[in-house]
Scaffold this active site. Structure first.
Site, PDB file in Angstrom:
ATOM      1  N   SER A  22     -44.591  60.141 -27.440  1.00 39.45           N
ATOM      2  CA  SER A  22     -44.001  58.929 -26.896  1.00 39.45           C
ATOM      3  C   SER A  22     -42.484  58.989 -27.035  1.00 39.45           C
ATOM      4  O   SER A  22     -41.922  59.936 -27.599  1.00 39.45           O
ATOM      5  CB  SER A  22     -44.523  57.697 -27.655  1.00 39.45           C
ATOM      6  OG  SER A  22     -44.064  57.717 -29.004  1.00 39.45           O
ATOM      7  N   LYS A  23     -41.842  57.956 -26.514  1.00 39.78           N
ATOM      8  CA  LYS A  23     -40.395  57.870 -26.663  1.00 39.78           C
ATOM      9  C   LYS A  23     -40.020  57.764 -28.137  1.00 39.78           C
ATOM     10  O   LYS A  23     -39.010  58.296 -28.577  1.00 39.78           O
ATOM     11  CB  LYS A  23     -39.876  56.659 -25.895  1.00 39.78           C
ATOM     12  CG  LYS A  23     -40.130  56.751 -24.376  1.00 39.78           C
ATOM     13  CD  LYS A  23     -40.518  55.411 -23.789  1.00 39.78           C
ATOM     14  CE  LYS A  23     -40.946  55.560 -22.337  1.00 39.78           C
ATOM     15  NZ  LYS A  23     -41.838  54.479 -21.890  1.00 39.78           N
ATOM     16  N   GLN A  24     -40.876  57.055 -28.922  1.00 40.70           N
ATOM     17  CA  GLN A  24     -40.586  56.861 -30.342  1.00 40.70           C
ATOM     18  C   GLN A  24     -40.682  58.165 -31.131  1.00 40.70           C
ATOM     19  O   GLN A  24     -40.013  58.330 -32.147  1.00 40.70           O
ATOM     20  CB  GLN A  24     -41.547  55.822 -30.936  1.00 40.70           C
ATOM     21  CG  GLN A  24     -41.287  54.382 -30.491  1.00 40.70           C
ATOM     22  CD  GLN A  24     -41.671  54.133 -29.036  1.00 40.70           C
ATOM     23  OE1 GLN A  24     -42.647  54.729 -28.549  1.00 40.70           O
ATOM     24  NE2 GLN A  24     -40.940  53.288 -28.345  1.00 40.70           N
TER      25      GLN A  24
END
Length: 314
Positions: free
Chosen positions: A244-246
């Site tokens: 994910s972006k995280q």
């Protein structure tokens, strides 16, 4: 479209892809886009594109334009205009007013700290204990609006994950539809949008599996049809974390669209021939549409990148 309900009905297959502009698309995003797109095309149906920009504080400037540019560069062809949640607040508030008028909503004055001190853990954080369900305590004002779940057990069939059974009261509790900051909650917006766009089939990541019973509950309260669901496995990194972006997943690059698409097909258990990596993008899509079989993903919750995946995965 019914003027009274705002719900579009269609007998044909209609799927969708709904990215959030909180960052750039990555390989995990591509898997969801490819699976939903190919399932729609194999069914001779439509594939709609929705930008879920419901939460302005989390929206990254320029992300929407980059998402659209990447999808176009990868050869996706969506039907109709792109839907933006940020432009549909009036539709969401109308649904909230319907639920409030029917007695399903109540104001809640509790803070997160107060809830955490008395609630037990559920599948998505502390389970709200119903403190304000019978009315606000003297001197307290509503901060948010919650929907009643009652004493319900939900059973939802999923084409890939089997039956999902969830006790909403014990595992989720009455959940928020209108947040303390005035923003509409995702669970309501996605239900209203799917109904308004006539979505018949939802193909998305298994990370949203636990949200499905809540959405089905709202569909029933609002009198909406329930789409058919298929939750594909999510891509995880070498630490077992969802890509994910995280977790700093690397963004998709348009210049490597054909190669990334073949990689996505491999991860989705479609077994593309090695020679396809030297093919042009249109040829890759032609092969994918002719050979797509979602049943290859039955029972899978996670996918792991191959050894040496490198920068494509992060």
């Amino acid at each position: 479209m019914s003027k009274e309900s705002g719900v579009l009905t269609s007998p044909a297959y209609r799927g969708r892809f709904a990215p959030s502009p909180t960052g750039d698309l990555h390989m995990g995003s591509l898997l969801a886009a490819v699976a939903s797109y190919l399932q729609a095309r194999r069914a001779g149906g439509e594939w709609l594109l929705r930008i879920e920009d419901l939460d302005p504080p989390r929206t990254v400037p320029g992300a929407t334009d980059r998402i659209l540019r990447v999808l176009d560069g990868y050869g996706f062809e969506w039907d109709g205009e792109v839907c933006h949640q940020s432009r549909r607040t009036e539709l969401y508030m109308a649904a909230i007013e319907r639920l409030r008028a029917d007695g399903w909503l109540y104001g809640c004055a509790c803070t997160r700290k107060e809830i955490a001190q008395i609630a037990h853990a559920g599948i998505d954080g502390p389970v709200y204990p119903g403190t304000c369900r019978a009315g606000l305590a003297p001197g307290r004002e509503a901060r948010a609006w919650r929907v009643r779940v009652g004493d319900r057990g939900m059973a939802v069939p999923d084409a890939l994950q089997g039956w999902l059974r969830q006790d909403l009261a014990r595992e989720v509790g009455d959940f928020v539809l209108l947040r303390a900051d005035g923003l509409v909650a995702y669970q309501l917006a996605v239900v209203v949008d799917d109904a308004a766009q006539g979505i018949t089939d939802v193909v998305r990541g298994a990370d949203l599996l636990d949200s499905t019973p809540r959405q089905c509950h709202l569909q029933q309260l609002l009198g909406y049809a329930t789409p058919a669901y298929a939750h594909i496995p999510v891509l995880v990194n070498e630490r077992g974390e969802k890509l994910s972006k995280q977790t700093l997943a690397h963004p998709l690059v348009v210049g490597d669209a054909a190669g990334a698409l073949v990689t996505a097909l491999s991860l989705l258990r479609q077994s593309p021939p090695p020679a396809l990596r030297q093919a042009k993008l249109a040829e890759v899509w032609g092969w994918a549409e002719a050979h797509w079989c979602m049943d290859a993903l039955i029972g899978l919750r996670q996918l792991y990148p191959p050894e040496g995946g490198g920068g494509v995965f992060g």
